[in-house]
Design a protein around this motif. Structure first.
Motif, PDB file in Angstrom:
ATOM      1  N   ALA A  36       0.888  -1.157   0.000  1.00  0.00           N
ATOM      2  CA  ALA A  36       0.000   0.000   0.000  1.00  0.00           C
ATOM      3  C   ALA A  36       0.930   1.212   0.000  1.00  0.00           C
ATOM      4  CB  ALA A  36      -0.914   0.009   1.225  1.00  0.00           C
ATOM      5  N   GLY A  37       1.098   1.831  -1.161  1.00  0.00           N
ATOM      6  CA  GLY A  37       2.113   2.880  -1.271  1.00  0.00           C
ATOM      7  C   GLY A  37       3.481   2.280  -1.040  1.00  0.00           C
ATOM      8  N   ASP A  38       4.251   2.887  -0.135  1.00  0.00           N
ATOM      9  CA  ASP A  38       5.593   2.366   0.147  1.00  0.00           C
ATOM     10  C   ASP A  38       5.623   1.429   1.348  1.00  0.00           C
ATOM     11  OD1 ASP A  38       5.190   4.187   2.167  1.00  0.00           O
ATOM     12  OD2 ASP A  38       6.987   5.375   1.789  1.00  0.00           O
ATOM     13  N   LEU A  39       4.435   1.044   1.856  1.00  0.00           N
ATOM     14  CA  LEU A  39       4.346   0.058   2.926  1.00  0.00           C
ATOM     15  C   LEU A  39       4.235  -1.326   2.304  1.00  0.00           C
ATOM     16  CD1 LEU A  39       3.963  -0.569   6.000  1.00  0.00           C
ATOM     17  CD2 LEU A  39       1.492  -0.425   5.559  1.00  0.00           C
ATOM     18  N   THR A  40       5.100  -2.248   2.707  1.00  0.00           N
ATOM     19  CA  THR A  40       5.074  -3.601   2.159  1.00  0.00           C
ATOM     20  C   THR A  40       5.010  -4.632   3.275  1.00  0.00           C
ATOM     21  OG1 THR A  40       7.505  -3.708   2.083  1.00  0.00           O
ATOM     22  CG2 THR A  40       6.356  -2.956   0.085  1.00  0.00           C
ATOM     23  N   LEU A  41       4.363  -5.751   2.968  1.00  0.00           N
ATOM     24  CA  LEU A  41       4.265  -6.874   3.902  1.00  0.00           C
ATOM     25  C   LEU A  41       4.484  -8.157   3.112  1.00  0.00           C
ATOM     26  CD1 LEU A  41       1.721  -7.473   6.743  1.00  0.00           C
ATOM     27  CD2 LEU A  41       1.973  -9.199   4.951  1.00  0.00           C
ATOM     28  N   ASP A  42       5.466  -8.932   3.529  1.00  0.00           N
ATOM     29  CA  ASP A  42       5.811 -10.189   2.863  1.00  0.00           C
ATOM     30  C   ASP A  42       5.317 -11.346   3.729  1.00  0.00           C
ATOM     31  OD1 ASP A  42       7.034 -12.499   1.892  1.00  0.00           O
ATOM     32  OD2 ASP A  42       8.792 -11.415   1.181  1.00  0.00           O
ATOM     33  N   PRO A  43       4.196 -12.011   3.350  1.00  0.00           N
ATOM     34  CA  PRO A  43       3.649 -13.089   4.184  1.00  0.00           C
ATOM     35  C   PRO A  43       4.596 -14.266   4.370  1.00  0.00           C
ATOM     36  CG  PRO A  43       2.031 -12.325   2.592  1.00  0.00           C
ATOM     37  CD  PRO A  43       3.345 -11.725   2.184  1.00  0.00           C
ATOM     38  N   SER A  44       5.348 -14.621   3.330  1.00  0.00           N
ATOM     39  CA  SER A  44       6.208 -15.795   3.433  1.00  0.00           C
ATOM     40  C   SER A  44       7.428 -15.534   4.310  1.00  0.00           C
ATOM     41  CB  SER A  44       6.649 -16.265   2.043  1.00  0.00           C
ATOM     42  OG  SER A  44       7.398 -15.262   1.388  1.00  0.00           O
ATOM     43  N   ARG A  61       8.672  -0.063   5.483  1.00  0.00           N
ATOM     44  CA  ARG A  61       8.162   1.188   4.916  1.00  0.00           C
ATOM     45  C   ARG A  61       9.310   1.832   4.148  1.00  0.00           C
ATOM     46  NH1 ARG A  61       3.317   3.917   4.307  1.00  0.00           N
ATOM     47  NH2 ARG A  61       2.687   3.758   6.494  1.00  0.00           N
ATOM     48  N   ALA A  62       9.147   1.959   2.835  1.00  0.00           N
ATOM     49  CA  ALA A  62      10.184   2.536   1.973  1.00  0.00           C
ATOM     50  C   ALA A  62      11.519   1.831   2.195  1.00  0.00           C
ATOM     51  CB  ALA A  62      10.313   4.031   2.202  1.00  0.00           C
ATOM     52  N   GLY A  63      11.467   0.506   2.392  1.00  0.00           N
ATOM     53  CA  GLY A  63      12.683  -0.272   2.580  1.00  0.00           C
ATOM     54  C   GLY A  63      13.175  -0.339   4.004  1.00  0.00           C
ATOM     55  N   THR A  64      12.569   0.440   4.914  1.00  0.00           N
ATOM     56  CA  THR A  64      12.983   0.423   6.319  1.00  0.00           C
ATOM     57  C   THR A  64      12.220  -0.666   7.060  1.00  0.00           C
ATOM     58  OG1 THR A  64      13.410   2.804   6.308  1.00  0.00           O
ATOM     59  CG2 THR A  64      13.124   1.762   8.456  1.00  0.00           C
ATOM     60  N   PRO A  65      12.908  -1.675   7.609  1.00  0.00           N
ATOM     61  CA  PRO A  65      12.211  -2.759   8.316  1.00  0.00           C
ATOM     62  C   PRO A  65      11.456  -2.233   9.533  1.00  0.00           C
ATOM     63  CG  PRO A  65      14.494  -3.355   7.835  1.00  0.00           C
ATOM     64  CD  PRO A  65      14.369  -1.890   7.572  1.00  0.00           C
ATOM     65  N   ILE A  66      10.295  -2.824   9.788  1.00  0.00           N
ATOM     66  CA  ILE A  66       9.470  -2.467  10.941  1.00  0.00           C
ATOM     67  C   ILE A  66       9.197  -3.747  11.730  1.00  0.00           C
ATOM     68  CG2 ILE A  66       7.281  -1.501  11.730  1.00  0.00           C
ATOM     69  CD1 ILE A  66       7.135   0.036   9.073  1.00  0.00           C
ATOM     70  N   ALA A  67       9.570  -3.753  12.990  1.00  0.00           N
ATOM     71  CA  ALA A  67       9.359  -4.928  13.834  1.00  0.00           C
ATOM     72  C   ALA A  67       7.933  -4.921  14.377  1.00  0.00           C
ATOM     73  CB  ALA A  67      10.360  -4.928  14.988  1.00  0.00           C
ATOM     74  N   VAL A  68       7.219  -6.009  14.150  1.00  0.00           N
ATOM     75  CA  VAL A  68       5.857  -6.143  14.672  1.00  0.00           C
ATOM     76  C   VAL A  68       5.717  -7.507  15.341  1.00  0.00           C
ATOM     77  CG1 VAL A  68       4.828  -4.607  12.955  1.00  0.00           C
ATOM     78  CG2 VAL A  68       4.980  -7.058  12.472  1.00  0.00           C
ATOM     79  N   THR A  69       4.756  -7.615  16.253  1.00  0.00           N
ATOM     80  CA  THR A  69       4.475  -8.891  16.907  1.00  0.00           C
ATOM     81  C   THR A  69       3.667  -9.780  15.969  1.00  0.00           C
ATOM     82  OG1 THR A  69       2.376  -8.176  17.857  1.00  0.00           O
ATOM     83  CG2 THR A  69       4.383  -7.683  19.120  1.00  0.00           C
ATOM     84  N   PRO A  70       3.585 -11.089  16.251  1.00  0.00           N
ATOM     85  CA  PRO A  70       2.783 -11.967  15.397  1.00  0.00           C
ATOM     86  C   PRO A  70       1.330 -11.509  15.258  1.00  0.00           C
ATOM     87  CG  PRO A  70       4.205 -13.287  16.780  1.00  0.00           C
ATOM     88  CD  PRO A  70       4.365 -11.874  17.252  1.00  0.00           C
TER      89      PRO A  70
END
Length: 227
Positions: A132-140, A146-155
């Motif tokens: 969505a724009g520069d936000l990406t999520l890789d399920p696998s 965001r714009a190539g900057t990793p974002i740490a999230v919980t499961p």
């Protein structure tokens, strides 16, 4: 409707085959994970309407088959049929791309109903990476950036963000989020959705001065098309 059954207990596998055949399914049967993966991928695309996988298999287990299929962008619906009934076993299966989960012993009536539901739902193409724009999520790879900057999230945050991004631009109700991210029989405080929306905003929006997650008054939440 063509079904591939991957089950190493031969007598059970043959019982499943006979029961499904009596219900009008065309069934192929294999007894180990390596053959199961080959059968699911080397057949012409669309050869199977649904796959039934045991988890504990010789060669490759059901988790590995599921992960490999989704990594190769084979989106045939998968039902895990297994004696492993722990909640973490089920969570692992869904995280790896399974579409349904049924524990042994099982009712043939329920099995057939679930298979038909999966076939009706079909296997829509699922992009390898959601954006969505520069936000990406890789399920696998279980990665958010965001714009190539990793974002740490919980499961749980990941599951919520994935659900919203798979429905980008659509308002998702609190009930829909609870049923898909928590459990269809969730009995806790429904305001937990708002709490996790807040957690996500603090990670994917506020540091980047964005408003990706929109509140749709009276309807729920949605991911903005432009991120």
């Amino acid at each position: 409707m063509r079904v591939l059954v991957v089950e190493d207990e031969i007598s059970l596998a043959e019982t499943i085959r006979d029961g499904l055949a009596a219900a009008g399914f065309a069934v192929d049967l294999v007894h180990d994970g390596v053959d199961g993966l080959w059968q699911a991928t080397e057949k012409p695309f669309g050869a199977y309407d649904v796959l039934i996988l045991d988890i504990m298999l010789p060669g490759l287990n059901g988790y590995e088959i599921c992960r490999t299929l989704r990594g190769r962008e084979v989106w045939t619906p998968i039902l895990m049929l297994t004696a492993k009934d722990g909640e973490y076993d089920q969570a692992d299966a869904f995280d790896l791309g399974a579409d349904d989960y049924l524990t042994k012993p099982f009712s043939f009536v329920v099995l057939i109903a679930r298979l038909r539901a999966l076939v009706r739902r079909g296997a829509p193409s699922r992009p390898a990476v959601l954006s969505a724009g520069d936000l990406t999520l890789d399920p696998s790879e279980r990665r958010v950036a965001r714009a190539g900057t990793p974002i740490a999230v919980t499961p749980r945050e990941f599951a919520m963000l994935e659900f919203l991004m798979r429905h980008r631009g659509q308002a998702m109700t609190k009930t829909a989020i609870l049923e898909n991210v928590w459990d269809a029989h969730f009995t806790g405080d429904p305001n937990i959705v708002e709490v996790y929306i807040g957690y996500l905003r603090k990670k994917i929006d506020h540091p980047f001065d964005r408003q990706t997650i929109e509140t749709v008054r009276g309807a729920g939440y949605r991911i903005a098309d432009d991120g």
